[in-house]
Write an enzyme that holds these catalytic residues in place. Structure first.
Site, short mmCIF file in Angstrom:
data_model
loop_
_atom_site.label_atom_id
_atom_site.label_comp_id
_atom_site.label_asym_id
_atom_site.label_seq_id
_atom_site.Cartn_x
_atom_site.Cartn_y
_atom_site.Cartn_z
CG HIS A 19 -0.21 -0.57 2.32
ND1 HIS A 19 0.31 0.95 3.11
CD2 HIS A 19 -0.26 -1.51 3.69
CE1 HIS A 19 1.19 0.70 4.04
NE2 HIS A 19 0.43 -0.64 4.83
CG HIS A 22 4.38 -1.23 2.18
ND1 HIS A 22 2.70 -1.75 2.07
CD2 HIS A 22 4.42 -2.29 3.09
CE1 HIS A 22 2.76 -2.62 2.44
NE2 HIS A 22 3.69 -2.93 3.96
CB CYS A 128 -0.74 -9.10 18.07
SG CYS A 128 -1.72 -8.67 16.15
CB CYS A 131 2.21 -7.20 16.31
SG CYS A 131 0.99 -5.35 15.85
CB CYS A 145 -3.05 -5.64 18.94
SG CYS A 145 -2.34 -4.78 18.18
CG HIS A 148 -2.90 -4.73 13.85
ND1 HIS A 148 -1.62 -5.87 14.31
CD2 HIS A 148 -2.85 -5.63 12.34
CE1 HIS A 148 -0.86 -5.16 13.36
NE2 HIS A 148 -1.57 -5.27 12.12
CE LYS A 302 -1.03 0.58 10.75
NZ LYS A 302 -0.46 0.12 11.75
CE LYS A 305 -4.13 -6.63 4.34
NZ LYS A 305 -3.10 -6.38 5.08
#
Length: 522
Positions: A19, A22, A128, A131, A145, A148, A302, A305
């Site tokens: 994404h 990156h 998690c 992570c 978490c 996430h 953030k 997906k």
């Protein structure tokens, strides 16, 4: 021999497509490496893929693929993205198949074990998978978490542990002395606070059963595989072939002036605490700089997906081109904090700064050289140089100095802000000196002044093109070509280059204007 430097991106999980976050990190690392190269360093830029994670195993199971099939398929997307972004990497490490990585991960484990820093025990913790990390109850937010927002699993198993607690004092000393620099200061303070709160030993292996047989085996214990982060962090030295005595390891790590890791804030403790402690245990040099960026968000959230807000960077380059994507991410986003993504903002910044600002300047100066001097760059007329020219030369020197200092501090946005101070000033200089009026006067004084104005603008454009190479290298090369220079011109080359007598043509648009695509129907 020139000074050497090592710059790395983190190695992303390849359980899905990349994404725009990156892309941001790839471009940051690339711009820092290009800046260092421009300043005379010999730089090794490393990237790679993190392939030994449980996330990859679970993603492959959902798709009915083997894990190797999944990572082989997805890694090409990250390689392709770096290609279309123009990332000039020196190496790319794949942690599931790279022989140097497999050998190096095992050797670092053995060295830590020989130092008395590895032991085994039964363990229970909150894990998690997203992570690939254990959390203490105090680190969770409403039992979930913090990254996430999912409830971690309770994992009970027999693992190997690393004596991280043994290295707290050495880590504090390295950071406070500046030997290990964490940028920005907010992340440095966060790191020191984490260490001083008390370091617990960390689990560094997983049962082969829970890992589904995927991962690098623990030396001499086939019932365990290395915890993905222990294996992944070692990629930075492993990719340089240190276990087989490759010259690259000595040149770009052991003897390097800079060893720089570029990473996101979510993996700070791994790179600023766990990895340096591993290196201390294994007797290897520490990184010199840990440079930490924030997250790219959409509407303040953030990228995720599961939320459906992931921005496809390949699609952005397809629609808007490499220059627009590189410039927007490096000029508009903080190098250290979070920033919100907007296609409208991308188009606006590109059109305002590149198409209208710099691109128009290149078109104007080449067109005027063709119109008033038949394309031939006039000689330097020292007698006609005035106060405006001297002021512009002083500003050019100041901007060059300030932009370099900003990049030395890993602040690409500040560097580009200073470059655009010069773009605006050169455009204003053109309007103030009004060469079209000088051309009409036909007096010897006006002719000399016109020569000075054209040369002054061309010299400024040449300097701007060189300043922009770390950020928009393709456009930098096109601008230099438009004014008759080599596309890879260095500052030293520019100082020795003679403009007089060079024949130019009117430049086509360096930055064609962009429009937002029409929204899809339905």
């Amino acid at each position: 021999m020139s000074a050497t430097a090592f710059v790395s991106t983190t190695i992303p999980y390849v359980n899905a497509s990349p994404h725009v976050g990156h892309a941001f990190e790839f471009l940051q690392a690339d711009s820092f490496a290009r800046h260092m190269t421009l300043r005379g360093r010999d730089v090794f830029l490393l990237s790679g893929s993190d392939e030994n994670s449980l996330k990859n195993v679970l993603a492959a199971e959902k798709l009915g693929l083997t894990t190797q099939e999944l990572v082989d398929q997805n890694v090409t997307r990250f390689l392709d993205l770096q290609g279309v972004l123009g990332v000039d990497r020196s190496g790319f490490v794949r942690t599931s198949v790279d022989p140097d990585h497999l050998a190096g991960a095992a050797e670092i484990w053995r060295r830590m074990d020989a130092a008395g820093d590895i032991y085994a025990k039964d363990y229970e913790g909150l894990y998690c998978v997203g992570c690939e990390q254990f959390y203490s109850p105090s680190e969770l937010v409403d039992g979930k978490c913090p990254e996430h927002h999912t409830e971690p699993e309770i994992i009970r198993e027999h693992n190997y542990f690393f004596r991280l607690s043994r290295y707290a004092d050495q880590l504090v000393e390295a950071i406070e002395s500046g030997r290990l620099r964490v940028v920005p200061d907010t992340r440095l303070n966060e790191t020191l606070s984490f260490i001083r709160s008390g370091l617990a030993d960390i689990s560094i292996s997983r049962s082969t059963e829970r890992a589904r047989g995927w991962g690098i085996p623990v030396p001499d214990d086939p019932s365990q595989v290395m915890y993905v982060w222990i294996d992944a962090l070692a990629n930075y030295t492993n990719a340089l072939g240190w276990t087989r005595g490759d010259e690259k390891y000595a040149r770009y790590w052991e003897d390097a002036e800079k060893r720089v890791h570029v990473l996101g804030k979510g993996v700070l403790r791994f790179h600023a605490v766990y990895w340096p402690a591993m290196l201390l245990s294994a007797g290897l040099p520490l990184p010199t700089d840990v440079v930490v960026h924030g997250y790219i968000t959409t509407a303040g959230q953030k990228l995720s997906k599961s939320l459906g807000n992931v921005v496809d960077p390949m699609g952005l380059v397809d629609v808007y081109g490499q220059d627009a994507v590189r410039y927007y991410l490096l000029a508009d986003f903080s190098p250290f904090g979070d920033g919100d993504f907007s296609e409208e903002r991308l188009v606006t910044r590109y059109n305002t700064d590149l198409a209208n600002g710099l691109g128009n300047l290149v078109s104007r100066v080449t067109a005027m050289t063709v119109r008033y001097r038949e394309g031939v760059v006039p000689p330097l007329r020292e007698e006609a140089v005035g106060e405006l020219e001297r002021q512009l030369a002083e500003l050019t020197e100041a901007v060059t100095r300030d932009a370099a200092a900003a990049m030395d501090g890993y602040d690409h946005r500040q560097a580009l802000s200073r470059v655009w101070d010069l773009v605006r000033r050169v455009n204003a200089y053109v309007d103030e000196r009004a060469p079209w009026h000088l051309a009409k006067e036909k007096t010897p004084e006006a002719e000399a002044s016109l020569d000075v104005v054209l040369r002054t603008i061309l010299v400024a454009v040449r300097e701007l093109a060189i300043l922009l190479r770390p950020f928009v290298p393709g456009a930098s090369a096109r601008i230099l070509t438009a004014i008759g220079e080599a596309p890879d011109l260095t500052p030293e080359g520019a100082a020795a280059s003679e403009l007089t007598g060079r024949t130019l043509e009117k430049s086509p648009p360096i930055f064609p204007r962009l429009e937002l695509p029409e929204p899809a129907e339905g």
